[in-house]
Design a protein around this motif. Structure first.
Motif, PDB file in Angstrom:
ATOM      1  N   ALA A   1       0.837  -1.208   0.000  1.00 36.29           N
ATOM      2  CA  ALA A   1       0.000   0.000   0.000  1.00 36.29           C
ATOM      3  C   ALA A   1       0.867   1.252   0.000  1.00 36.29           C
ATOM      4  CB  ALA A   1      -0.933   0.001   1.206  1.00 36.29           C
TER       5      ALA A   1
ATOM      6  N   GLU B   1       2.304   1.675  -3.482  1.00 35.75           N
ATOM      7  CA  GLU B   1       1.321   2.191  -4.422  1.00 35.75           C
ATOM      8  C   GLU B   1       1.094   3.694  -4.206  1.00 35.75           C
ATOM      9  OE1 GLU B   1      -3.152   1.356  -6.234  1.00 35.75           O
ATOM     10  OE2 GLU B   1      -2.419   0.158  -4.542  1.00 35.75           O
ATOM     11  N   ALA B   2       1.060   4.104  -2.942  1.00 36.20           N
ATOM     12  CA  ALA B   2       0.865   5.526  -2.656  1.00 36.20           C
ATOM     13  C   ALA B   2       2.034   6.343  -3.217  1.00 36.20           C
ATOM     14  CB  ALA B   2       0.730   5.744  -1.147  1.00 36.20           C
TER      15      ALA B   2
ATOM     16  N   THR C   1       1.753   9.222  -6.891  1.00 36.51           N
ATOM     17  CA  THR C   1       2.048  10.668  -6.932  1.00 36.51           C
ATOM     18  C   THR C   1       2.992  11.042  -8.071  1.00 36.51           C
ATOM     19  OG1 THR C   1       3.946  10.485  -5.427  1.00 36.51           O
ATOM     20  CG2 THR C   1       1.746  10.810  -4.426  1.00 36.51           C
TER      21      THR C   1
END
Length: 419
Positions: A409, A412-413, A417
């Motif tokens: 997670a 992915e974050a 961006t």
């Protein structure tokens, strides 16, 4: 500051150890990092076998704290020969076995025994430390750039143009850093090349040898089968030196029990070199290993659980990377076959951060992923590959299963961006 030897002035330290030390410093300062850099184990997650641990304790209690024989305890060399025959089906006598403190001193002594300054050493990249050992012997680097299409393993056709006049071919399977294996059919072709080349050489010429690093051979998954040169072609026995041991097979990196298998005249010279280095495996650990290697039922039980835990981590992270790829992110991974490593791709160079800062090169990619995703992995350039290779080694030896979801997670974050 005065100059030192040419070797000292030109030697490059281990990129992997350097990176690992930097990560550990940040962790000690309180930073949360998913540290998947080093080919080692967290003993709280992957302990050594209980039987082996107890045997080591008992050996110390019984006073086995003196120097071991230079080539290793006779009972351990016999146990290794029996273990290899039982598990791999290849036969070696105790005189064809050399014990040392893990694989590193054995690899060094193989190089120093076989390779003269100016000799040609053939190895593929990425691979573990072949570039450094070639430099240590002042040999000629004959580097093969392996490709993801071949799971980063060298092909016989890659080796063939360089084989004339070479002294050593370095093969590692299952491979560090890729976690992939050399297929039996390809190994057979490589063996044929070696045998043809040695038949061509005169009786007074040095022969071509294969250093076969199979430190991870017990750790294969699903339908992956480990192959070795002697089983593939028995005529390879005079020209093959194996590097093997307990370090990865039993999560016993700190126990320091490794062995080499090879022709007696090569093993004898390696023993003489080792006697000057003093890189012997400790006496108590040798006594314990000699007993443990005979316990097939205990070994089978340990490996079944250990491999299941490793495979689960590798597959979970692999599937996570494939899901990210399917979402359109510039990542990828190669299906895990063996060892404790997953090959991942972070093809982010040229992208811009949320702050409009350019990620100019692969070094910047590594830093970005570490800073924003808190994910620490080793770039393939640390294993001799091109500086701008987007591929990385991810090691699961310290991976906690319950943290994988959060790690993915966070990755992915960080990817989301980028522009």
């Amino acid at each position: 500051m005065s100059k030192l030897s040419t070797l000292a002035e030109t030697l490059i330290g281990s990129e992997i150890v350097r990176l690992g030390n930097e990560i550990n410093d940040r962790i000690r300062q309180g930073e949360k990092i998913y540290n998947y850099t080093i080919g080692d184990f967290d003993p709280a997650i992957f302990p050594i076998p209980k039987e082996l641990e107890q045997l080591i304790i008992e050996s110390y209690q019984q006073g086995y704290t003196n120097y071991p024989p230079g080539d290793g305890l006779g009972e351990l060399r016999s146990a290794v020969a029996d273990f290899i025959k039982d598990w791999e089906g290849i036969e070696y006598t105790p005189n064809e076995v050399l014990i040392a403190a893990g694989g590193r001193p054995l690899i060094y002594t193989i190089f120093k025994t076989i390779v003269d300054a100016g000799d040609k050493v053939i190895y593929a990249v990425p691979s573990w430390n072949n570039n450094h050992y070639t430099h240590l012997t002042n040999a000629v680097h004959c580097v093969i750039e392996a490709t993801p299409e071949n799971n980063f393993m060298p092909l016989a056709s890659d080796i063939a143009p360089h084989i004339k006049g070479a002294a050593l071919i370095c093969l590692c399977t299952p491979q560090n850093p890729t976690g992939t294996t050399l297929p039996e059919a390809e190994l057979k072709k490589i063996c044929e090349l070696v045998l043809e080349e040695n038949a061509r050489r005169g009786t007074d010429e040095k022969k071509l040898y294969v250093m076969y690093d199979q430190m991870y051979w017990t750790l294969t998954y699903v339908n992956t089968q480990h192959a070795n040169p002697i089983s593939v072609n028995p005529a390879m026995k005079p020209y093959t030196i194996f590097v093997d041991g307990m370090s990865k097979a039993f999560a016993a990196t700190g126990v320091r029990v490794g062995w080499a298998l090879g022709p007696t005249h090569v093993i004898g010279k390696m023993k003489a070199l080792l006697s000057h280095l003093g890189a012997w495996s400790p006496m108590a650990e040798q006594k314990a290993a000699a007993s443990y290697l005979k316990q097939r039922e205990a070994i089978e039980k340990y490996l079944a659980h250990y491999k299941k835990e490793l495979e689960e981590r590798l597959n979970t992270i692999y599937n996570g990377f494939i899901q990210l790829k399917e979402k359109g992110y510039a990542v990828d991974a190669i299906v895990p076959q063996a060892a404790i490593y997953l090959t991942i791709k972070l093809d982010l160079a040229g992208k811009k951060t949320a702050g409009n800062q350019l990620i100019a090169d692969q070094s910047a990619v590594t830093s970005y992923i570490l800073d924003k995703a808190k994910l620490a992995v080793v770039p393939f350039y640390a294993f001799g590959a091109d500086k701008q290779s987007p591929w990385y080694r991810l090691s699961v030896g310290t991976c906690k299963k319950e943290e994988i979801t959060a790690m993915l997670a966070g990755l992915e974050a960080a990817l989301a961006t980028l522009q």
